[in-house]
Write a protein that holds these residues in place. Structure first.
Motif, mmCIF file in Angstrom:
data_model
loop_
_atom_site.group_PDB
_atom_site.id
_atom_site.type_symbol
_atom_site.label_atom_id
_atom_site.label_comp_id
_atom_site.label_asym_id
_atom_site.label_seq_id
_atom_site.Cartn_x
_atom_site.Cartn_y
_atom_site.Cartn_z
ATOM 1 N N UNK A 21 0.833 -1.206 0.000
ATOM 2 C CA UNK A 21 0.000 0.000 0.000
ATOM 3 C C UNK A 21 0.864 1.252 0.000
ATOM 4 N N UNK A 22 1.923 1.238 0.808
ATOM 5 C CA UNK A 22 2.831 2.379 0.868
ATOM 6 C C UNK A 22 3.499 2.612 -0.488
ATOM 7 N N UNK A 25 0.914 3.992 -3.088
ATOM 8 C CA UNK A 25 0.580 5.403 -2.870
ATOM 9 C C UNK A 25 1.764 6.299 -3.219
ATOM 10 N N UNK A 26 2.967 5.913 -2.774
ATOM 11 C CA UNK A 26 4.148 6.745 -2.995
ATOM 12 C C UNK A 26 4.483 6.888 -4.470
ATOM 13 N N UNK A 27 4.170 5.887 -5.279
ATOM 14 C CA UNK A 27 4.483 5.929 -6.700
ATOM 15 C C UNK A 27 3.448 6.709 -7.511
ATOM 16 N N UNK A 28 2.311 7.026 -6.919
ATOM 17 C CA UNK A 28 1.255 7.736 -7.643
ATOM 18 C C UNK A 28 1.513 9.240 -7.654
ATOM 19 N N UNK A 29 1.448 9.851 -8.826
ATOM 20 C CA UNK A 29 1.662 11.294 -8.942
ATOM 21 C C UNK A 29 0.434 12.086 -8.496
ATOM 22 N N UNK A 39 -8.607 -1.804 -4.501
ATOM 23 C CA UNK A 39 -8.639 -2.542 -5.766
ATOM 24 C C UNK A 39 -7.240 -3.014 -6.155
ATOM 25 N N UNK A 40 -6.243 -2.152 -5.942
ATOM 26 C CA UNK A 40 -4.868 -2.509 -6.285
ATOM 27 C C UNK A 40 -4.334 -3.649 -5.443
ATOM 28 N N UNK A 41 -4.754 -3.714 -4.174
ATOM 29 C CA UNK A 41 -4.286 -4.773 -3.272
ATOM 30 C C UNK A 41 -5.161 -6.018 -3.331
ATOM 31 N N UNK A 46 -12.484 -1.802 3.774
ATOM 32 C CA UNK A 46 -12.212 -1.619 5.202
ATOM 33 C C UNK A 46 -10.770 -1.995 5.554
ATOM 34 N N UNK A 47 -10.249 -3.026 4.879
ATOM 35 C CA UNK A 47 -8.864 -3.441 5.115
ATOM 36 C C UNK A 47 -7.913 -2.360 4.622
ATOM 37 N N UNK A 48 -8.173 -1.843 3.428
ATOM 38 C CA UNK A 48 -7.344 -0.774 2.868
ATOM 39 C C UNK A 48 -7.398 0.461 3.751
#
Length: 226
Positions: A21-22, A25-29, A39-41, A46-48
């Motif tokens: 997750x980190x 998120x960090x790679x997203x501009x 969706x990505x994970x 709720x887990x996200x």
């Protein structure tokens, strides 16, 4: 695989998801919403949400007024050591080589069985060039950077012929292995105990440019290694 499976302890799976997750998120501009992270994970919203909340409390990510999560200031001190120092020290030489050749130059490091683009410099003078994203990772089975990094490993009986040749020459040249129409030339830079295995690569859409790039590339690789 279920979180209750003996081969996948819940704590380990939660940690793995948090790391993913980190990174996502960090790679997203533009930042990501909770639903996009979920969706990505491949997990429930709720887990996200719980993962993102924990990362936010640690200062590693931050939630903007638009509700989207982005890299947080807490990542800055974590990136001051290790490969970040290697990147900073190599940057001037990579820029010099980029300007000298008029082509994209990238410094790759080996990590977790993949080639990571630690540093990428595109020519400022050329009107058209090939580029790639810093932080991008490439599987360890094709591409000039991959073969150069793998050439630093001890020889094995099942090594492909191309790898054995790259090991004996000290450089590798490929065409279209990662991107159709792209050409690459890479030189390995061994680890000194402080930095990981790495390689320096020239990437271009002009095959003829590589004909005179080997000596400048070897020279820059030696300077970076020193």
């Amino acid at each position: 695989m279920s979180e209750n499976s003996p081969s996948a302890p819940q704590g380990s799976q939660t940690l793995a998801r948090g790391i993913q997750a980190l990174k996502t998120v960090a790679m997203s501009r533009t930042g990501l919403s909770i639903q996009e992270v979920a969706a990505g994970l491949g997990v429930h919203r709720s887990v996200a949400s719980r993962l993102l909340q924990t990362l936010s409390e640690g200062g590693l990510i931050t939630r903007g007024g638009d509700g989207r999560y982005r890299a947080g200031a807490g990542l800055i001190p974590l990136a001051r050591n290790g490969v970040a120092v290697f990147r900073e020290e190599a940057l001037p030489e990579v820029r010099r080589l980029c300007d000298r050749l008029g082509a994209t130059v990238a410094l790759f490091v080996e990590q977790a069985g993949a080639a990571y683009a630690l540093l990428v410099e595109a020519p400022r003078s050329a009107g058209f060039h090939l580029s790639l994203s810093e932080g991008a990772s490439y599987p360890f089975d094709h591409g000039a950077a991959t073969w150069a990094l793998r050439s630093l490993h001890p020889a094995r009986p099942d090594d492909p012929a191309d790898l054995a040749e790259a090991r004996s020459r000290g450089w590798v040249r490929t065409a279209g292995e990662v991107e159709p129409g792209a050409y690459a030339l890479a030189v390995p830079i061994g680890s000194d105990g402080l930095r990981p295995n790495s390689c320096l690569a020239v990437i271009t859409l002009r095959e003829e440019l590589l004909d005179g790039a080997l000596e400048p590339l070897l020279e820059s690789a030696r300077r970076i290694a020193a």
